[in-house]
Design an enzyme around this catalytic site. Structure first.
Site, PDB file in Angstrom:
ATOM      1  N   TYR A   1     -13.356  -2.535  11.452  1.00 56.79           N
ATOM      2  CA  TYR A   1     -11.950  -2.115  11.336  1.00 56.79           C
ATOM      3  C   TYR A   1     -11.146  -2.415  12.601  1.00 56.79           C
ATOM      4  O   TYR A   1     -10.082  -3.051  12.544  1.00 56.79           O
ATOM      5  CB  TYR A   1     -11.895  -0.618  11.022  1.00 56.79           C
ATOM      6  CG  TYR A   1     -10.501  -0.032  11.010  1.00 56.79           C
ATOM      7  CD1 TYR A   1      -9.560  -0.445  10.062  1.00 56.79           C
ATOM      8  CD2 TYR A   1     -10.131   0.948  11.938  1.00 56.79           C
ATOM      9  CE1 TYR A   1      -8.288   0.106  10.053  1.00 56.79           C
ATOM     10  CE2 TYR A   1      -8.863   1.502  11.924  1.00 56.79           C
ATOM     11  CZ  TYR A   1      -7.937   1.080  10.979  1.00 56.79           C
ATOM     12  OH  TYR A   1      -6.674   1.617  10.977  1.00 56.79           O
ATOM     13  N   ALA A   2     -11.640  -1.953  13.753  1.00 62.06           N
ATOM     14  CA  ALA A   2     -10.837  -2.087  14.982  1.00 62.06           C
ATOM     15  C   ALA A   2     -10.548  -3.552  15.323  1.00 62.06           C
ATOM     16  O   ALA A   2      -9.386  -3.911  15.557  1.00 62.06           O
ATOM     17  CB  ALA A   2     -11.525  -1.360  16.144  1.00 62.06           C
TER      18      ALA A   2
ATOM     19  N   ASN B   1       1.640  -2.343   5.391  1.00 55.77           N
ATOM     20  CA  ASN B   1       0.954  -1.066   5.621  1.00 55.77           C
ATOM     21  C   ASN B   1      -0.434  -1.035   4.987  1.00 55.77           C
ATOM     22  O   ASN B   1      -1.315  -0.329   5.484  1.00 55.77           O
ATOM     23  CB  ASN B   1       1.820   0.073   5.047  1.00 55.77           C
ATOM     24  CG  ASN B   1       1.035   1.347   4.886  1.00 55.77           C
ATOM     25  OD1 ASN B   1       0.824   2.080   5.853  1.00 55.77           O
ATOM     26  ND2 ASN B   1       0.565   1.636   3.674  1.00 55.77           N
TER      27      ASN B   1
ATOM     28  N   LYS C   1      -7.836  -5.100  13.196  1.00 58.75           N
ATOM     29  CA  LYS C   1      -6.469  -4.732  13.590  1.00 58.75           C
ATOM     30  C   LYS C   1      -6.100  -5.400  14.931  1.00 58.75           C
ATOM     31  O   LYS C   1      -4.923  -5.687  15.169  1.00 58.75           O
ATOM     32  CB  LYS C   1      -6.339  -3.209  13.674  1.00 58.75           C
ATOM     33  CG  LYS C   1      -6.448  -2.499  12.313  1.00 58.75           C
ATOM     34  CD  LYS C   1      -5.203  -2.694  11.457  1.00 58.75           C
ATOM     35  CE  LYS C   1      -5.227  -1.766  10.239  1.00 58.75           C
ATOM     36  NZ  LYS C   1      -3.984  -1.844   9.443  1.00 58.75           N
TER      37      LYS C   1
ATOM     38  N   ASP D   1      -1.872  -6.795  -4.820  1.00 60.74           N
ATOM     39  CA  ASP D   1      -3.152  -6.673  -4.125  1.00 60.74           C
ATOM     40  C   ASP D   1      -3.122  -7.699  -2.996  1.00 60.74           C
ATOM     41  O   ASP D   1      -3.186  -8.910  -3.243  1.00 60.74           O
ATOM     42  CB  ASP D   1      -4.308  -6.966  -5.090  1.00 60.74           C
ATOM     43  CG  ASP D   1      -5.671  -6.882  -4.414  1.00 60.74           C
ATOM     44  OD1 ASP D   1      -5.733  -6.945  -3.156  1.00 60.74           O
ATOM     45  OD2 ASP D   1      -6.677  -6.772  -5.119  1.00 60.74           O
ATOM     46  N   VAL D   2      -3.014  -7.217  -1.770  1.00 64.09           N
ATOM     47  CA  VAL D   2      -2.787  -8.145  -0.651  1.00 64.09           C
ATOM     48  C   VAL D   2      -3.997  -9.027  -0.366  1.00 64.09           C
ATOM     49  O   VAL D   2      -3.873 -10.019   0.364  1.00 64.09           O
ATOM     50  CB  VAL D   2      -2.348  -7.400   0.638  1.00 64.09           C
ATOM     51  CG1 VAL D   2      -1.096  -6.581   0.390  1.00 64.09           C
ATOM     52  CG2 VAL D   2      -3.480  -6.545   1.201  1.00 64.09           C
TER      53      VAL D   2
ATOM     54  N   GLY E   1       0.831  -1.211   0.000  1.00 65.11           N
ATOM     55  CA  GLY E   1       0.000   0.000   0.000  1.00 65.11           C
ATOM     56  C   GLY E   1       0.858   1.250   0.000  1.00 65.11           C
ATOM     57  O   GLY E   1       0.576   2.217   0.710  1.00 65.11           O
ATOM     58  N   ALA E   2       1.903   1.227  -0.855  1.00 60.12           N
ATOM     59  CA  ALA E   2       2.912   2.291  -0.795  1.00 60.12           C
ATOM     60  C   ALA E   2       2.678   3.389  -1.819  1.00 60.12           C
ATOM     61  O   ALA E   2       3.544   4.240  -2.007  1.00 60.12           O
ATOM     62  CB  ALA E   2       4.306   1.686  -0.993  1.00 60.12           C
TER      63      ALA E   2
HETATM   64  P1  NAP Z   1      -4.618   5.426   2.815  1.00 56.96           P
HETATM   65  O1  NAP Z   1      -4.073   6.763   2.443  1.00 56.96           O
HETATM   66  O2  NAP Z   1      -6.042   5.105   2.564  1.00 56.96           O
HETATM   67  O3  NAP Z   1      -3.673   4.309   2.139  1.00 56.96           O
HETATM   68  C1  NAP Z   1      -4.001   2.970   2.244  1.00 56.96           C
HETATM   69  C2  NAP Z   1      -3.124   2.218   1.276  1.00 56.96           C
HETATM   70  O4  NAP Z   1      -3.455   0.826   1.357  1.00 56.96           O
HETATM   71  C3  NAP Z   1      -3.331   2.647  -0.174  1.00 56.96           C
HETATM   72  O5  NAP Z   1      -2.102   2.608  -0.849  1.00 56.96           O
HETATM   73  C4  NAP Z   1      -4.262   1.573  -0.696  1.00 56.96           C
HETATM   74  O6  NAP Z   1      -4.178   1.396  -2.092  1.00 56.96           O
HETATM   75  C5  NAP Z   1      -3.665   0.384   0.032  1.00 56.96           C
HETATM   76  N1  NAP Z   1      -4.527  -0.793  -0.022  1.00 56.96           N
HETATM   77  C6  NAP Z   1      -5.773  -0.965   0.453  1.00 56.96           C
HETATM   78  N2  NAP Z   1      -6.213  -2.194   0.161  1.00 56.96           N
HETATM   79  C7  NAP Z   1      -5.208  -2.823  -0.503  1.00 56.96           C
HETATM   80  C8  NAP Z   1      -5.045  -4.094  -1.079  1.00 56.96           C
HETATM   81  N3  NAP Z   1      -6.029  -5.019  -1.050  1.00 56.96           N
HETATM   82  N4  NAP Z   1      -3.866  -4.406  -1.665  1.00 56.96           N
HETATM   83  C9  NAP Z   1      -2.876  -3.502  -1.721  1.00 56.96           C
HETATM   84  N5  NAP Z   1      -2.981  -2.251  -1.235  1.00 56.96           N
HETATM   85  C10 NAP Z   1      -4.140  -1.930  -0.629  1.00 56.96           C
HETATM   86  O7  NAP Z   1      -4.407   5.153   4.388  1.00 56.96           O
HETATM   87  P2  NAP Z   1      -3.215   5.533   5.410  1.00 56.96           P
HETATM   88  O8  NAP Z   1      -3.754   6.518   6.364  1.00 56.96           O
HETATM   89  O9  NAP Z   1      -1.983   5.825   4.671  1.00 56.96           O
HETATM   90  O10 NAP Z   1      -3.134   4.143   6.185  1.00 56.96           O
HETATM   91  C11 NAP Z   1      -2.049   3.242   6.045  1.00 56.96           C
HETATM   92  C12 NAP Z   1      -2.144   2.241   7.175  1.00 56.96           C
HETATM   93  O11 NAP Z   1      -2.105   2.932   8.433  1.00 56.96           O
HETATM   94  C13 NAP Z   1      -3.430   1.411   7.190  1.00 56.96           C
HETATM   95  O12 NAP Z   1      -3.113   0.073   7.518  1.00 56.96           O
HETATM   96  C14 NAP Z   1      -4.245   2.048   8.317  1.00 56.96           C
HETATM   97  O13 NAP Z   1      -5.111   1.114   8.927  1.00 56.96           O
HETATM   98  C15 NAP Z   1      -3.151   2.491   9.263  1.00 56.96           C
HETATM   99  N6  NAP Z   1      -3.527   3.583  10.160  1.00 56.96           N
HETATM  100  C16 NAP Z   1      -3.862   4.800   9.681  1.00 56.96           C
HETATM  101  C17 NAP Z   1      -4.178   5.815  10.574  1.00 56.96           C
HETATM  102  C18 NAP Z   1      -4.538   7.198  10.109  1.00 56.96           C
HETATM  103  O14 NAP Z   1      -4.901   8.025  10.975  1.00 56.96           O
HETATM  104  N7  NAP Z   1      -4.442   7.506   8.818  1.00 56.96           N
HETATM  105  C19 NAP Z   1      -4.178   5.573  11.960  1.00 56.96           C
HETATM  106  C20 NAP Z   1      -3.837   4.312  12.416  1.00 56.96           C
HETATM  107  C21 NAP Z   1      -3.503   3.319  11.503  1.00 56.96           C
HETATM  108  P3  NAP Z   1      -5.229   2.121  -3.116  1.00 56.96           P
HETATM  109  O15 NAP Z   1      -4.699   3.505  -3.356  1.00 56.96           O
HETATM  110  O16 NAP Z   1      -5.162   1.242  -4.321  1.00 56.96           O
HETATM  111  O17 NAP Z   1      -6.570   2.118  -2.443  1.00 56.96           O
END
Ligand code: NAP
Length: 235
Positions: A158-159, A84, A162, A57-58, A7-8
């Site tokens: 979601y919670a 991630n 995780k 795609d994970v 998810g980079a």
């Molecule tokens: P984001 O901007 O929505 O990015 C999520 C990433 O995951 C995107 O690159 C997305 O790809 C990818 N993804 C989703 N499903 C996937 C799949 N099946 N295969 C491959 N890639 C996939 O979210 P973020 O805020 O950066 O979050 C990253 C991580 O941090 C997540 O695990 C989230 O639960 C965790 N997190 C975030 C927060 C926060 O406040 N933002 C807080 C705690 C934890 P696409 O662009 O293709 O959708």
């Protein structure tokens, strides 16, 4: 040094890839969408990073298997894998997933990506990790998963997904005991990304720092634990 970040293509994952590249890692930029992955790879290369794209795609067994084959063409080992990629799934008003009416399909989808996705990647990448002298695995979790803290809105898909990722982190740490593979869960904090509708109070770069720290642990670092920038997060 080499790493794979899932998810980079955007948000915290993009910044984890950027940070590892700045540390001199050759980074596989895992992303499921070809265009979004290419944009991210170009951006990271323009910043001087030694990166390559990995179609990933994970949530798909086939995609992860193909990704691991293509990774083997780019690197002969992996020093770090950062799980991630994550989804929250749809929410109702107030960002709620009410346990009384959340569709089971939403729970299944969250588990498929957030838990099984990380497991697919760890298990698939294991042969490459085992060729590193100091392999590290980081699972990006959230303090909303903490059964003790009970923080954030009620999110019954979601919670707990995780929370299961955290539990799986412990199972992997036990399985890898004595192998040198360190595996930890981290919380990036409330981060401004698409995930939060850009409402978080941290930048993606700040959110990425904890994953980078645990992806680059020394050999005497911890394993099977859950951290944020302030230290241990209670389970
Ligand atoms: P984001 O901007 O929505 O990015 C999520 C990433 O995951 C995107 O690159 C997305 O790809 C990818 N993804 C989703 N499903 C996937 C799949 N099946 N295969 C491959 N890639 C996939 O979210 P973020 O805020 O950066 O979050 C990253 C991580 O941090 C997540 O695990 C989230 O639960 C965790 N997190 C975030 C927060 C926060 O406040 N933002 C807080 C705690 C934890 P696409 O662009 O293709 O959708």
């Amino acid at each position: 040094m080499t790493a794979l970040v899932t998810g980079a293509n955007k948000g915290i994952g993009l910044e984890i890839a950027a940070g590892l590249a700045r540390l001199g890692y050759r980074v596989g930029v895992g992303a499921r969408d070809d265009d979004r992955r290419e944009v991210a790879v170009t951006k990271l290369r323009q910043a001087g990073g030694d990166v390559f794209g990995v179609r990933l795609d994970v949530s798909s067994d086939e995609s992860v298997a193909a990704a691991m084959l293509s990774l083997g063409d780019e690197v002969d080992h992996l020093d770090a894998v950062v799980n991630n990629a994550g989804i929250s799934g749809p929410t109702a008003a107030g960002a709620l997933q009410d346990p009384l009416d959340v569709p089971f399909s939403v729970i299944r989808a969250d588990v498929e990506t957030n838990v099984l996705g990380a497991m697919r990647v760890i298990n698939g990448a294991l042969p490459l990790l085992q060729r590193s002298p100091s392999p590290r695995i980081v699972n990006v979790s959230t303090d909303m998963a903490s059964l003790a803290l009970r923080t954030g809105p009620i999110m019954a898909a979601y919670a707990p997904s995780k929370t299961m990722l955290n539990a799986m982190t412990v199972q992997y740490a036990r399985r890898f005991e004595g192998t040198g593979i360190l595996v930890n869960a981290v919380c990036p904090g409330f981060t401004a990304s698409d995930f939060t509708g850009h409402s978080g109070d941290r930048t993606p770069e700040q959110g990425a720092a904890i994953a980078i720290r645990y992806a680059t642990l020394p050999d005497d670092g911890p394993t099977g634990a859950f951290y944020d920038d302030n230290g241990i997060v209670p389970w």
